[in-house]
Design a protein around this motif. Structure first.
Motif, PDB file in Angstrom:
ATOM      1  N   LYS A  77       3.413  -8.975  17.635  1.00  0.00           N
ATOM      2  CA  LYS A  77       3.159  -8.396  16.315  1.00  0.00           C
ATOM      3  C   LYS A  77       3.584  -6.934  16.213  1.00  0.00           C
ATOM      4  CE  LYS A  77       0.734 -11.924  14.680  1.00  0.00           C
ATOM      5  NZ  LYS A  77       0.996 -12.665  13.491  1.00  0.00           N
ATOM      6  N   LEU A  78       3.839  -6.297  17.367  1.00  0.00           N
ATOM      7  CA  LEU A  78       4.239  -4.887  17.366  1.00  0.00           C
ATOM      8  C   LEU A  78       5.733  -4.750  17.125  1.00  0.00           C
ATOM      9  CD1 LEU A  78       2.339  -3.224  20.325  1.00  0.00           C
ATOM     10  CD2 LEU A  78       2.111  -2.711  17.914  1.00  0.00           C
ATOM     11  N   THR A 133      -6.570   0.725  20.231  1.00  0.00           N
ATOM     12  CA  THR A 133      -6.436  -0.483  19.445  1.00  0.00           C
ATOM     13  C   THR A 133      -5.599  -1.483  20.239  1.00  0.00           C
ATOM     14  OG1 THR A 133      -6.487   0.818  17.406  1.00  0.00           O
ATOM     15  CG2 THR A 133      -5.624  -1.429  17.240  1.00  0.00           C
ATOM     16  N   CYS A 160       2.004   2.408  17.760  1.00  0.00           N
ATOM     17  CA  CYS A 160       0.723   2.024  17.165  1.00  0.00           C
ATOM     18  C   CYS A 160       0.790   2.205  15.647  1.00  0.00           C
ATOM     19  CB  CYS A 160      -0.394   2.889  17.746  1.00  0.00           C
ATOM     20  SG  CYS A 160      -2.033   2.532  17.069  1.00  0.00           S
ATOM     21  N   ARG A 161       0.304   1.217  14.922  1.00  0.00           N
ATOM     22  CA  ARG A 161       0.292   1.305  13.458  1.00  0.00           C
ATOM     23  C   ARG A 161      -0.816   2.226  12.959  1.00  0.00           C
ATOM     24  NH1 ARG A 161       1.522  -4.528  13.942  1.00  0.00           N
ATOM     25  NH2 ARG A 161      -0.716  -4.877  14.037  1.00  0.00           N
ATOM     26  N   TYR A 221      -3.214  -4.796  20.503  1.00  0.00           N
ATOM     27  CA  TYR A 221      -2.255  -5.520  19.683  1.00  0.00           C
ATOM     28  C   TYR A 221      -1.680  -6.692  20.466  1.00  0.00           C
ATOM     29  CZ  TYR A 221      -2.035  -1.343  16.719  1.00  0.00           C
ATOM     30  OH  TYR A 221      -2.335  -0.301  15.905  1.00  0.00           O
ATOM     31  N   THR A 266      -0.840  -9.178  25.302  1.00  0.00           N
ATOM     32  CA  THR A 266      -1.391  -8.095  24.486  1.00  0.00           C
ATOM     33  C   THR A 266      -1.137  -6.764  25.170  1.00  0.00           C
ATOM     34  OG1 THR A 266      -3.563  -8.161  25.535  1.00  0.00           O
ATOM     35  CG2 THR A 266      -3.247  -9.558  23.592  1.00  0.00           C
TER      36      THR A 266
END
Length: 167
Positions: free
Chosen positions: A36-37, A30, A7-8, A32, A22
Motif C-alpha cells: 500500500k506504500l 504508523t 509515510c503518509r 503500513y 508490513t
C-alpha cells in the motif's frame, strides 16, 4: 532489493530491505502494508537506497512534499568521507589522527595474522623460526607458542617432524 518509501502521516522517508509484508514508520510508528506504500525508488544495494533517500530529503520542497524520484540521479548523489563523518556526529580530525597512529605503529595486521603469514611465507617453519619471524614484526615470544597451540587445536595448522604447516 531495497526500496525508499514514505509515510503518509508525517512524510518521513526510510528504506525497506526485501519484500516484508508490513513496515513501520521510524518517526510516527504508523504500520503500513508494504504493497500500500508508494515506493519512490528501488535499488540493488542499501548504499544506493540511502543515497536516494538523502537526495530526496535534501531536495524536499518547502511545503514538505516529496520530490519526484525520476528527477534524482542515483549515481550523482554522493558524499565525501569528511562530510559523512561530520553528519554522523564523528569528529573527522579524530578519525584522521587514529589512522595516522595505526599507520605509524606498523601494526596493520593482527597478532594472529602475523603468525599465519609466517606459516605462509616460511616453508614448514619450526617454532623457533616462527618466533623469530613474529619478533621481527613486533610480537612477543610467548604469544607465538600460545597462537600455534590454539591454531593446532582449531585444526588450522598441523605439526610435522619438520615444523608447522597450514591446513
Amino acid at each position: 532489493m531495497y526500496r525508499v518509501v514514505g509515510c503518509r502521516n508525517c512524510q518521513a522517508l526510510w528504506t525497506v530491505e526485501g519484500r516484508p509484508e508490513t513496515t513501520q514508520c521510524p518517526r510516527c510508528r504508523t504500520r503500513y502494508r508494504l504493497e500500500k506504500l508508494r515506493s519512490f525508488a528501488e535499488t540493488e544495494t542499501s548504499a544506493a537506497a540511502a543515497r536516494v533517500r538523502s537526495a530526496m530529503l535534501a531536495e524536499r520542497s518547502d511545503d514538505g512534499e516529496f520530490v519526484d524520484p525520476e528527477e534524482i540521479d542515483i549515481d550523482a548523489v554522493g558524499m565525501d568521507e569528511v562530510a559523512f563523518l561530520s553528519a554522523s556526529g564523528v569528529d573527522p580530525d579524530a578519525v584522521a589522527a587514529a589512522e595516522e597512529r595505526i599507520e605509524g605503529s606498523g601494526r596493520s595486521r593482527s597478532r594472529k595474522q602475523v603468525v599465519l603469514d609466517g606459516l605462509e611465507e616460511l616453508d614448514e617453519p619450526t617454532a623457533a623460526e616462527l618466533t623469530a619471524y613474529a619478533e621481527a614484526a613486533g610480537l612477543e615470544e610467548g604469544f607465538v607458542e600460545r597462537a600455534l597451540d590454539r591454531l593446532r587445536r582449531a585444526g588450522e595448522v598441523t605439526r610435522t617432524d619438520e615444523g608447522y604447516r597450514k591446513l
